[in-house]
Design a protein around this motif. Structure first.
Motif, mmCIF file in Angstrom:
data_model
loop_
_atom_site.group_PDB
_atom_site.id
_atom_site.type_symbol
_atom_site.label_atom_id
_atom_site.label_comp_id
_atom_site.label_asym_id
_atom_site.label_seq_id
_atom_site.Cartn_x
_atom_site.Cartn_y
_atom_site.Cartn_z
ATOM 1 N N TYR A 171 50.003 92.313 -12.140
ATOM 2 C CA TYR A 171 50.303 93.390 -13.075
ATOM 3 C C TYR A 171 51.619 94.072 -12.717
ATOM 4 O O TYR A 171 51.999 94.125 -11.537
ATOM 5 C CB TYR A 171 49.184 94.438 -13.061
ATOM 6 N N TRP A 172 52.245 94.618 -13.758
ATOM 7 C CA TRP A 172 53.503 95.359 -13.600
ATOM 8 C C TRP A 172 53.345 96.764 -14.160
ATOM 9 O O TRP A 172 52.656 96.980 -15.156
ATOM 10 C CB TRP A 172 54.641 94.684 -14.358
ATOM 11 N N GLY A 173 54.021 97.718 -13.540
ATOM 12 C CA GLY A 173 54.170 99.033 -14.128
ATOM 13 C C GLY A 173 55.307 99.028 -15.128
ATOM 14 O O GLY A 173 56.012 98.029 -15.291
ATOM 15 N N ARG A 174 55.513 100.180 -15.775
ATOM 16 C CA ARG A 174 56.570 100.270 -16.790
ATOM 17 C C ARG A 174 57.930 100.538 -16.180
ATOM 18 O O ARG A 174 58.952 100.403 -16.854
ATOM 19 C CB ARG A 174 56.227 101.357 -17.797
ATOM 20 N N GLY A 175 57.972 100.977 -14.960
ATOM 21 C CA GLY A 175 59.244 101.202 -14.286
ATOM 22 C C GLY A 175 59.638 102.660 -14.243
ATOM 23 O O GLY A 175 59.253 103.465 -15.091
ATOM 24 N N THR A 176 60.436 102.993 -13.244
ATOM 25 C CA THR A 176 60.991 104.335 -13.104
ATOM 26 C C THR A 176 62.459 104.207 -12.709
ATOM 27 O O THR A 176 62.813 103.392 -11.870
ATOM 28 C CB THR A 176 60.198 105.162 -12.074
ATOM 29 N N GLN A 177 63.292 105.017 -13.347
ATOM 30 C CA GLN A 177 64.741 104.911 -13.135
ATOM 31 C C GLN A 177 65.146 105.628 -11.849
ATOM 32 O O GLN A 177 64.762 106.776 -11.611
ATOM 33 C CB GLN A 177 65.493 105.529 -14.316
ATOM 34 N N VAL A 178 65.937 104.945 -11.059
ATOM 35 C CA VAL A 178 66.575 105.544 -9.879
ATOM 36 C C VAL A 178 68.079 105.425 -10.061
ATOM 37 O O VAL A 178 68.596 104.322 -10.261
ATOM 38 C CB VAL A 178 66.134 104.845 -8.584
ATOM 39 N N THR A 179 68.757 106.548 -10.016
ATOM 40 C CA THR A 179 70.210 106.575 -10.167
ATOM 41 C C THR A 179 70.817 107.260 -8.959
ATOM 42 O O THR A 179 70.450 108.392 -8.633
ATOM 43 C CB THR A 179 70.628 107.313 -11.445
ATOM 44 N N VAL A 180 71.740 106.560 -8.310
ATOM 45 C CA VAL A 180 72.402 107.089 -7.121
ATOM 46 C C VAL A 180 73.871 107.281 -7.462
ATOM 47 O O VAL A 180 74.574 106.318 -7.764
ATOM 48 C CB VAL A 180 72.242 106.158 -5.923
#
Length: 121
Positions: A110-119
């Motif tokens: 299974y996969w999650g929908r994702g979360t954005q990480v911006t550096v």
């Protein structure tokens, strides 16, 4: 149905830290490997880190020494502590898990929908 829900993404300056968390829910009998992947714009999704049920881990070379994966088997959660972040760590981070449900004891991925990480630099 199994759901993986990520949290903890955001915007951070280079050198900073973020902690991602992922919670699995549903009629879960057992979870095998849990991990984190990421996908930057225009690039393929790649493994960041994973932890097997027994506790062994694997990391991408690019994050070794900076990122730490952990999991709580009782709570069906996995976390990723990210330190010394770099602009090249910018991506959508996805939680992934092999889950066995009570109704069907086979492990499915299974996969999650994702979360954005911006550096930012």
């Amino acid at each position: 149905q199994v759901q993986l829900v990520e949290s903890g993404g955001g915007l951070v300056q280079a050198g900073g830290s973020l902690r991602l968390s992922c919670a699995a829910s549903g009629s879960i009998f057992s979870i095998g490997t849990m991990g984190w992947y990421r996908q930057a714009p225009g690039k393929q999704r790649e493994l960041v880190a994973l932890m097997r049920f027994g506790g062994s881990t694997s990391y991408a070379d690019s994050v070794k020494g900076r990122f730490t994966i952990s999991r709580d088997n009782a709570k069906n959660t996995v976390s990723l502590q990210m330190n010394s972040l770099k602009p090249e760590d910018t991506a959508v981070y996805y939680c992934n898990a092999d889950v066995s449900q009570y109704a069907n004891r086979r492990y499915l991925n299974y996969w999650g929908r994702g979360t954005q990480v911006t550096v930012s630099s």
